[in-house]
Motif scaffolding. Structure first.
Motif, short mmCIF file in Angstrom:
data_model
loop_
_atom_site.label_atom_id
_atom_site.label_comp_id
_atom_site.label_asym_id
_atom_site.label_seq_id
_atom_site.Cartn_x
_atom_site.Cartn_y
_atom_site.Cartn_z
N ILE A 10 -7.72 -26.10 -39.98
CA ILE A 10 -7.21 -26.05 -38.60
C ILE A 10 -5.93 -26.86 -38.47
CG2 ILE A 10 -7.70 -26.80 -36.22
CD1 ILE A 10 -10.68 -26.02 -36.83
N ILE A 11 -5.87 -28.02 -39.11
CA ILE A 11 -4.65 -28.84 -39.07
C ILE A 11 -3.49 -28.09 -39.71
CG2 ILE A 11 -3.56 -30.93 -40.01
CD1 ILE A 11 -6.32 -32.31 -39.62
N ILE A 12 -3.73 -27.40 -40.81
CA ILE A 12 -2.67 -26.61 -41.47
C ILE A 12 -2.20 -25.49 -40.54
CG2 ILE A 12 -2.19 -25.05 -43.41
CD1 ILE A 12 -4.20 -26.88 -45.04
N GLY A 13 -3.13 -24.83 -39.87
CA GLY A 13 -2.77 -23.78 -38.91
C GLY A 13 -1.93 -24.33 -37.76
N ILE A 14 -2.32 -25.48 -37.25
CA ILE A 14 -1.57 -26.11 -36.15
C ILE A 14 -0.17 -26.50 -36.63
CG2 ILE A 14 -1.44 -28.18 -34.70
CD1 ILE A 14 -4.56 -27.99 -34.51
N LEU A 15 -0.06 -27.06 -37.83
CA LEU A 15 1.25 -27.42 -38.36
C LEU A 15 2.14 -26.19 -38.52
CD1 LEU A 15 0.26 -30.11 -41.03
CD2 LEU A 15 1.48 -30.51 -38.87
N SER A 16 1.57 -25.08 -38.97
CA SER A 16 2.33 -23.84 -39.13
C SER A 16 2.82 -23.33 -37.78
CB SER A 16 1.48 -22.77 -39.81
OG SER A 16 1.06 -23.20 -41.08
N ALA A 17 1.93 -23.31 -36.80
CA ALA A 17 2.32 -22.84 -35.46
C ALA A 17 3.37 -23.77 -34.84
CB ALA A 17 1.08 -22.75 -34.56
N ILE A 43 9.77 -30.58 -39.93
CA ILE A 43 8.91 -31.77 -39.81
C ILE A 43 7.43 -31.42 -40.05
CG2 ILE A 43 8.19 -33.68 -38.31
CD1 ILE A 43 11.20 -33.72 -39.26
N PRO A 44 6.87 -30.38 -39.40
CA PRO A 44 5.47 -30.04 -39.69
C PRO A 44 5.24 -29.65 -41.15
CG PRO A 44 6.14 -29.05 -37.63
CD PRO A 44 7.38 -29.59 -38.27
N ALA A 45 6.23 -28.97 -41.75
CA ALA A 45 6.09 -28.62 -43.17
C ALA A 45 6.09 -29.88 -44.02
CB ALA A 45 7.21 -27.67 -43.59
N TYR A 46 6.95 -30.85 -43.68
CA TYR A 46 6.94 -32.11 -44.42
C TYR A 46 5.58 -32.80 -44.28
CZ TYR A 46 7.41 -36.83 -45.89
OH TYR A 46 7.16 -38.02 -46.53
N GLY A 53 -0.05 -31.74 -50.13
CA GLY A 53 0.61 -31.38 -51.37
C GLY A 53 1.57 -30.21 -51.23
N GLY A 54 2.18 -29.87 -52.36
CA GLY A 54 3.24 -28.86 -52.39
C GLY A 54 2.82 -27.47 -51.95
N GLY A 55 1.65 -27.04 -52.37
CA GLY A 55 1.19 -25.69 -52.01
C GLY A 55 1.08 -25.49 -50.52
N VAL A 56 0.52 -26.48 -49.84
CA VAL A 56 0.36 -26.39 -48.38
C VAL A 56 1.72 -26.49 -47.69
CG1 VAL A 56 -0.62 -27.51 -46.35
CG2 VAL A 56 -2.02 -27.17 -48.37
N GLY A 57 2.60 -27.35 -48.20
CA GLY A 57 3.94 -27.44 -47.63
C GLY A 57 4.65 -26.10 -47.69
N PHE A 58 4.59 -25.44 -48.86
CA PHE A 58 5.19 -24.10 -49.00
C PHE A 58 4.54 -23.11 -48.06
CE2 PHE A 58 6.80 -25.32 -53.28
CZ PHE A 58 8.11 -24.87 -53.12
N LEU A 59 3.22 -23.16 -47.95
CA LEU A 59 2.50 -22.23 -47.08
C LEU A 59 2.97 -22.37 -45.63
CD1 LEU A 59 0.23 -20.15 -46.63
CD2 LEU A 59 -1.34 -22.09 -46.35
N ILE A 93 12.57 -33.97 -51.50
CA ILE A 93 11.97 -35.12 -50.82
C ILE A 93 10.54 -35.32 -51.33
CG2 ILE A 93 11.19 -36.06 -48.60
CD1 ILE A 93 13.51 -34.46 -47.30
N TYR A 94 9.78 -34.24 -51.35
CA TYR A 94 8.39 -34.30 -51.79
C TYR A 94 8.27 -34.76 -53.25
CZ TYR A 94 3.88 -32.58 -53.45
OH TYR A 94 2.65 -32.47 -54.05
N LEU A 95 9.07 -34.17 -54.12
CA LEU A 95 8.96 -34.50 -55.55
C LEU A 95 9.36 -35.94 -55.83
CD1 LEU A 95 10.33 -31.23 -57.18
CD2 LEU A 95 7.94 -31.99 -57.00
N ILE A 96 10.41 -36.42 -55.21
CA ILE A 96 10.84 -37.80 -55.44
C ILE A 96 9.84 -38.79 -54.86
CG2 ILE A 96 12.62 -39.51 -54.86
CD1 ILE A 96 14.66 -37.19 -55.20
#
Length: 190
Positions: A10-17, A43-46, A53-59, A93-96
């Protein structure tokens, strides 16, 4: 593979929206071409990158672009450019930060992300995006003035955008990420 609780999904869905909604709220900056607008949709993707993690950020980035393309886009070039800008800015940013979790590494990541954003978007705009955009909207002057547009528009705009959005990311990381991390890690260890 990580197991996500219903709460985290649900948090991932809210961040996407939220990312999609923030993409709709964009502001042109003075002294830049009017089609260059700044938003804080990364910002929500960050937050997704930082928490899951990276997969969710990309999603989150992809869901934002798909929603925008379906609901609001009048042409395909803007969403493609935004997708590439988000990835080129947030991934460094994420990788560093992931390798050495300090405020200094976050600032380094923001500076490197701004540099990568600027270089990649300058090249993509010069060779691909702006020529396609010029053909779609039949604007020959865009194609004829690419060097000037990149030099006085795209490069400074992406530097300003990277630094402004980076400053917000830094504040979000310091003030909000710890609270959200506490919420997402309750009952579920990721």
């Amino acid at each position: 593979m990580k197991h996500f609780s219903t709460k985290n999904i649900i948090i991932i869905g809210i961040l996407s929206a939220l990312s999609f909604i923030l993409m709709l709220i964009n502001v042109p900056l003075p002294f830049f071409p009017p089609f260059l607008k700044i938003d804080i949709a990364d910002i929500p993707a960050y937050i997704g990158f930082a928490l899951f993690g990276g997969g969710v950020g990309f999603l989150i980035i992809i869901l934002k672009i798909v929603l925008y393309a379906i609901i609001a886009a009048s042409e395909p070039i803007g969403p493609i450019g935004n997708l590439l800008a988000s990835i080129s800015f947030l991934v460094p940013i994420y990788l560093i930060y992931r390798n050495k979790k300090t405020n200094k590494s976050l600032i380094t990541g923001i500076l490197v992300g701004t540099l990568v954003l600027t270089v990649i978007l300058s090249l993509l705009n010069y060779f691909v995006l702006l020529p396609l955009y010029g053909m779609i909207i039949d604007q020959r002057d865009i194609v004829e003035n690419l060097k000037t547009l990149i030099t006085v528009g795209i490069i400074p705009f992406n530097i300003v955008k990277g630094l402004l959005v980076g400053a917000v990311i830094y504040l979000v990381h310091i003030k909000i990420i710890p609270v959200l991390r506490n919420i997402t890690e309750k009952n579920t260890r990721l």
